[in-house]
Design a protein around this motif. Structure first.
Motif, PDB file in Angstrom:
ATOM      1  N   ALA A  62      -3.617   0.713  -3.538  1.00 33.80           N
ATOM      2  CA  ALA A  62      -3.115   1.257  -2.215  1.00 33.80           C
ATOM      3  C   ALA A  62      -3.936   0.939  -0.904  1.00 33.80           C
ATOM      4  CB  ALA A  62      -3.270   2.293  -2.091  1.00 33.80           C
ATOM      5  N   ALA A  88       0.859  -1.458  -0.115  1.00 34.62           N
ATOM      6  CA  ALA A  88      -0.023   0.135   0.002  1.00 34.62           C
ATOM      7  C   ALA A  88       0.547   1.320   0.266  1.00 34.62           C
ATOM      8  CB  ALA A  88      -1.045   0.245   0.912  1.00 34.62           C
ATOM      9  N   HIS A  90      -4.658  -3.471  -1.254  1.00 34.74           N
ATOM     10  CA  HIS A  90      -3.850  -3.757  -0.194  1.00 34.74           C
ATOM     11  C   HIS A  90      -3.735  -3.185   1.254  1.00 34.74           C
ATOM     12  CE1 HIS A  90      -1.350  -5.771  -2.886  1.00 34.74           C
ATOM     13  NE2 HIS A  90      -1.335  -4.621  -3.695  1.00 34.74           N
TER      14      HIS A  90
END
Length: 114
Positions: free
Chosen positions: A105, A79, A108
């Motif tokens: 991001a 991320a 994740h």
């Protein structure tokens, strides 16, 4: 008018997607996701400056979450990489590319499990 409708829809989607994180009071992760969602939305609207600000805020919270939760370190590292790319592209005025990295991001962050 279409831009306003898109912005409202993206904001609503970000709220819905983050509801689970907020419900569990996940602290830095939920803050990171909230700012990443805003960075994505602003990037998609071509607002690189606002996207940059939210991506930087998201990065700070993602790093704090990574440090707080060593077990999900791998996903938070990914991320963070995507947030750094989002910041880089937003600084260059590439809103769409910044939005893609903000979205990755958030994926994740969700996978980090907190």
């Amino acid at each position: 008018m279409r831009l306003l409708s898109t912005a409202v829809a993206i904001s609503a989607l970000a709220l819905i997607m983050n509801a689970q994180a907020w419900a569990s009071d996940a602290g830095h992760t939920s803050e990171a996701m909230e700012h990443a969602g805003k960075a994505q939305a602003h990037g998609e609207m071509g607002h690189a400056k606002e996207s940059l600000e939210h991506a930087k805020d998201s990065l700070a919270h993602a790093k704090a979450a990574r440090d707080d939760h060593a077990a999900s370190h791998k996903h938070m590292d990914e991320a963070i990489k995507h947030l750094e790319e989002a910041i880089k592209h937003a600084e260059m005025g590439h809103g769409q590319e910044s939005a893609k990295h903000s979205e990755e991001a958030m994926k994740h962050m969700r996978q980090s499990g907190h």
